[in-house]
Design a protein around this motif. Structure first.
Motif, PDB file in Angstrom:
ATOM      1  N   GLU C  96     -25.155  -2.367   0.639  1.00 13.40           N
ATOM      2  CA  GLU C  96     -24.453  -2.451  -0.858  1.00 13.40           C
ATOM      3  C   GLU C  96     -24.751  -3.382  -1.841  1.00 13.40           C
ATOM      4  O   GLU C  96     -24.439  -3.549  -2.963  1.00 13.40           O
ATOM      5  N   ASN C 338      -5.254   2.837   3.318  1.00 17.62           N
ATOM      6  CA  ASN C 338      -6.303   3.042   4.310  1.00 17.62           C
ATOM      7  C   ASN C 338      -7.426   4.056   4.193  1.00 17.62           C
ATOM      8  O   ASN C 338      -8.226   4.049   5.062  1.00 17.62           O
TER       9      ASN C 338
ATOM     10  N   SER D 114     -12.533  -9.037  11.655  1.00 21.79           N
ATOM     11  CA  SER D 114     -13.565  -8.076  11.457  1.00 21.79           C
ATOM     12  C   SER D 114     -13.651  -7.827  10.302  1.00 21.79           C
ATOM     13  O   SER D 114     -12.979  -7.755   9.388  1.00 21.79           O
ATOM     14  N   ASP D 117     -17.373  -5.416   4.964  1.00 22.80           N
ATOM     15  CA  ASP D 117     -17.820  -4.406   4.067  1.00 22.80           C
ATOM     16  C   ASP D 117     -16.903  -4.486   2.866  1.00 22.80           C
ATOM     17  O   ASP D 117     -15.903  -4.822   2.565  1.00 22.80           O
ATOM     18  N   LYS D 118     -17.678  -4.168   1.722  1.00 24.13           N
ATOM     19  CA  LYS D 118     -16.907  -4.193   0.299  1.00 24.13           C
ATOM     20  C   LYS D 118     -16.187  -3.061   0.508  1.00 24.13           C
ATOM     21  O   LYS D 118     -15.113  -3.356  -0.305  1.00 24.13           O
ATOM     22  N   PHE D 119     -16.359  -1.863   1.047  1.00 28.97           N
ATOM     23  CA  PHE D 119     -15.397  -0.854   1.031  1.00 28.97           C
ATOM     24  C   PHE D 119     -14.977  -0.386   2.439  1.00 28.97           C
ATOM     25  O   PHE D 119     -15.840  -0.369   3.047  1.00 28.97           O
ATOM     26  N   ALA D 120     -13.774  -0.416   2.792  1.00 27.41           N
ATOM     27  CA  ALA D 120     -13.366  -0.107   4.043  1.00 27.41           C
ATOM     28  C   ALA D 120     -12.065   0.669   4.253  1.00 27.41           C
ATOM     29  O   ALA D 120     -11.217   0.424   3.442  1.00 27.41           O
ATOM     30  N   PHE D 121     -12.003   1.481   5.160  1.00 23.08           N
ATOM     31  CA  PHE D 121     -10.751   2.245   5.789  1.00 23.08           C
ATOM     32  C   PHE D 121      -9.854   1.417   6.417  1.00 23.08           C
ATOM     33  O   PHE D 121     -10.545   0.528   7.078  1.00 23.08           O
ATOM     34  N   ARG D 122      -8.837   1.784   6.584  1.00 18.99           N
ATOM     35  CA  ARG D 122      -7.811   1.210   7.603  1.00 18.99           C
ATOM     36  C   ARG D 122      -7.782  -0.217   7.700  1.00 18.99           C
ATOM     37  O   ARG D 122      -7.766  -0.942   8.604  1.00 18.99           O
ATOM     38  N   THR D 123      -7.319  -0.799   6.605  1.00 18.76           N
ATOM     39  CA  THR D 123      -7.210  -2.288   6.418  1.00 18.76           C
ATOM     40  C   THR D 123      -5.654  -2.345   6.703  1.00 18.76           C
ATOM     41  O   THR D 123      -5.485  -3.808   6.839  1.00 18.76           O
TER      42      THR D 123
END
Lengths: 368, 368, 368, 368
Positions: C96, C338, D114, D117-123
């Motif tokens: 990225e 999410n 953990s 990443d700049k973009f993440a799911f399920r935070t």
């Protein structure tokens, strides 16, 4: 549209089978705090007790889950078990249609229920139920009660967490829509925190910015009040100059702040003994004609336990007590219903919006 | 305790007033997809149609919100409005007690309802309702249905998000407790993601660790399947070697994957046209004797729309259809009830626990 | 207070290490609908692609979970996997920070985050978060967007269930605060039911009385529209003379009604193929500068998938896209977060109150 | 897999800048119950106080929102404001990195977080988070704590409402997994109601049938206990012969029953003064090494206020305190987090399932 009280229809005790019912039997308490076996427990409905030929006495100032004591002067009192004294005369009997001299009257007010279709939609109450009419009726009701009734608000802390809601509530206090306030240490603490620092639990109630060391704010607020002696003194001395507590004190609104095990502090006015707090709450609840409980399960259920579905006014008129709960979840609302308070009205929304909307609605209704 | 089907009691059409009811009137469809005015719409209950002297025909394979079409061979069909063709004969009449030749039978099965007290607690269904008996009954029911019925599971993606739940569901598939699976693109996608990478939306389904670049995982899973042509082919080629989709394909469980506007991809088997998907779902629903819907409002309500409260078996026996919804919120459950599915059983819990508990319960019940 | 757009700061590609980054590599699609391995997937953020010396191209009209295709004319397009054609050139690389010629720019707009205390309260967003400022900002934003942006509303059926909310929404349409409407069959059906019968699923949207045979109402509404050919025709012919659908049609608001497996009917304008519906929704989403999603997980998440955090205006200016979700539960709101839509604003309340409050706030802001 | 305690790493006070920090300043309390200005308030983390050259003392038995008092013997105590006496020496200073001689140590235990990443799911943590590993870790933890720790359960009434859950909890008590029980009048009342009548609030805890006059049941249960003098006496006399209260009394589990304004009765053992109840709860909380709070916001938050993130064992070892909350709603769980208890683990499910699952898991883990 102006509000008017619904007509109450008392049971007809002059005709059979009620005419022929036995008198209610009373038995003495043998051990303090312990009711005799087969005691009658009260409901939220008007209950009549057959005391002597042709005389069925309506229990005044009732509340559910109490026993009925025959006082020396011949009146009846709904009394909590913990307040029973040795020798008290307690009504016996659990049947509800006069078989034991007790008649529970569930249909005194017209409650038009709808629907006899075999198959129907929307039988459950949810957040998708329409609430427009509830707001409109509430404006009319509060306008009526402001002059003719006794409006009790039961507040969780949430109202103090939001600037607009807090200001709207204050405005209603000032204009006379709040006759009593039942709440806990948290509501008062965060309201005072708001008055002193503009925050609630350290977060600004408008900008939402978290103050540096914000977790000190509510402790500092409590400390400030404790050092001055009480909320009242803090207001008198000008340390607290706005907010909900300021408004209710200035307006001489009755306040009961009941303690809980969650409390920090506590603030000086908070009642640490919950049964003493219950007594004080009931003294207020006994006069309530409308109750509005906002975002608090604990205080809403506690108050719901104490508020019957009717009130006998000074002039002997029987009128309904209106009970509103406002909460975000069906669970909270059902919880109250499951405690027997089936007559409660519920609005499922955020209390922030509710308070702001009601205050605005009252203002507009008034200006018409 | 072994499960046995409750006895169905048909209405007695030989006595008045039913005996004297008129025949049902049918009217032709004039425009494709548009029912004639005063059409009769079906409910979830058994409905009888007075076709000729002494003959009341029970509608088979019903579902709610459909019209009833008289087929050329004299049978009746519950048909969706969109499937009406010009010339179809549609039953007219909205009264439910035979006044127009239609009788809606709500009391065919014994439903013992409790309570006639004037004042009662716990009238509402909530998360605090006891569910022990529901589990026990479900074990017996599923054991019975495994051999004698047709068990349809309706799954939201949540079951694929948790290792234990996913494995438990697979175990039930393998042991024959799953005859059909209704789900969407998400369930299949995240299950395949689990099979390929051990994650769901990038999060490990056991350790909960977020994989680096985890947001690629479900896209990579979809890509893998698309490049191989279909889920079935991916399984055949060994690319997918475990999980829910693997188990149902291996076991020849019927599967309908219905598309939605939320879908990424989609996976090749997903049906993009929702009305075509409805038709395929109904083909499954028509055979269902037990339906269990887990953590999905969309699919649960869609299936609930298609499943009546009864089924006429091959031998002409009328039996109930059992419908369970499992969800975390009273709202979701009430939502189904508000669509008319009043006969649904609900369990309020996390479907992860539900699936694990049911699988274990079935195993223990079996080993007894 | 007038709203003004925040300034966007593009990355500085003239300095190291970005200056020295390689060019992005593109690879051909070999199978229709299947991206090459190691494809780059888009996020919600502005992304720059290093195409040639000194030239980093910003992806316009992005959306998450797509691949980036180099068009023949040299522009870049964010394309869904299902729309990939053989021979399309797809950008490769998942890092990225330019390592593969792709730079994901998360900090283009000032986002002042608060708090560095080791110990802090109120780190989670809940229903008790203060929303006063959100309303105030929303009034300003909508006033700005009415003239300068493109406001997309995403509606679950709940808004049509309540008289006040429905009227408030109509008022906002009339005054120009609604440029596009994304919804499903249910919203349109119950709105039309309201227009024809004053009910929603058979319950009066003001009095809450259940109409006799109320479960026919939505079917009758659908039938009426189908018999006339479409909602538009029903409005033209005067059959539908008020409500949300009436207002948006009269005002030429763009409408996409996407089908789902829950649908009865459907209404003629509803798009049965969900991927065709997605395409139509994206055509709208691509122009959105503010999106407000009310009480719908399905449509909110579907739209959230399609709306990036920024928009490049006609004049080449990069501005934020504002995304609001309004719902009753933390779960619904977190669900969107999410899926990667971390920039969404949320208000936890009943959408009935939200719509009424916003409409009133806009009116007052306007009259100042 | 056997559980082992994580290693604690104390701060290094021998190097700069900590080595050069000033000593902490103490100031006398001038008014009982009121801390001096600029008092230091405790967090949930280990905190060190620089008392003299080279000596930083770790606060033992801490809890948040207290002040730190220097006792005559030179030790430090975390004390509630209401327990401050005139003359007490209170630590001053709000900075957390030693600037005022106080060091708040948030990183004593390895907490691997953990994701960069700049973009993440399920935070966000939701009901869809996987809980398999939590259960597995909990089995290991409880097995360890049974012998080496002090396990405190905090119970809302829900556990007593369901037969299976109630029995499972009793089984855990008998096998030594419960060292203390914190609850309220409701849990004890409905458990006793279950022992006497098989009901909870009048509803059978297995069959769910509502008993005739069921609303008397909990009152009769309370009356029975009051007439016998106490729960303990009722057990001794054989009036209560099963259930949760029976099990904990027989097993000599420490019990604190704290009163609330919702209470009927109350039962004799219930502590009416909430601050006295807090003191008793804290006496238990001070020994807790693992806390598990089930379906109670009131008691969970109250206990959460009293439980720090660490414990100093008899041998001077610093170990974590594990805090689990189990509830159905994200709101309840976030509420605890928003009070500063960020280290709590949460499981979103129905506590009925949770208790049954944990009991079974412990049994299986044991039998391996």
């Amino acid at each position: 549209m102006a509000f008017s009280l619904p007509t109450y229809r008392a049971p007809d005790f002059s005709t059979r089978p009620l005419r022929d019912c036995p008198f209610v039997v009373f038995e003495k308490v043998r051990k303090t705090g312990v009711a005799p076996e087969n005691y009658h427990a009260t409901s939220i409905y008007p209950e009549y007790f057959h005391l002597r030929e042709g005389h069925w006495q309506l229990l005044k100032d009732s509340r559910m889950d109490c026993v009925v004591v025959l006082e020396k002067k011949g009146t009846l009192t709904a009394r909590e078990f913990r307040h029973l004294r040795k020798g008290d005369l307690v009504a016996l009997g659990r049947r509800e249609n006069g078989e034991e001299g007790i008649y529970v009257h569930t249909r005194g007010f017209d409650l038009n229920r709808s629907g006899t279709d075999k198959f129907a939609f929307r039988t459950q109450f949810t957040r998708e139920t329409s609430f427009s009419i509830d707001y409109d009726q509430l404006y009319d009701l509060l306008e009526f009660e402001r002059k003719n009734g006794f409006i009790v608000w039961v507040l969780g802390p949430a109202v103090s967490f939001d600037k607009d809601a807090r200001e709207a509530f204050v405005a209603m206090v000032k204009r006379g829509y709040v006759h009593a306030l039942l709440a806990g240490n948290a509501l008062a603490t965060h309201d005072v925190e708001g008055a002193l620092f503009g925050t609630a639990l350290g977060q600004n109630i408008y900008t939402k910015k978290t103050a540096p060391l914000g977790h000190y704010r509510h402790l500092d607020a409590i400390r400030a009040v404790r050092s001055l002696g009480s909320i009242r003194k803090a207001i008198k001395k000008g340390a607290i100059s706005e907010g909900i507590m300021h408004a209710v004190v200035k307006k001489n609104v009755e306040v009961v702040l009941a303690g809980s095990i969650r409390d920090d502090g506590p603030l000086p006015e908070v009642i640490g003994d919950v049964y003493e707090a219950q007594d004080k709450m009931r003294a207020v609840a006994t006069r309530a004609t409308t109750v509005i409980a906002l975002a608090t399960q604990l205080h809403a259920i506690a108050t719901g336990n104490m508020v019957p579905s009717y009130r006998v006014t000074g002039r002997g008129q029987v009128r309904p007590v209106y009970f509103y709960t406002v909460d975000m979840s069906e669970f909270a609302v059902n919880k109250l219903a499951n405690r027997g308070s089936l007559t409660a009205h519920s609005i499922l929304t955020n209390v922030q919006d509710f308070v702001v909307t009601v205050e605005r609605g009252l203002r507009q209704a008034c200006s018409k």
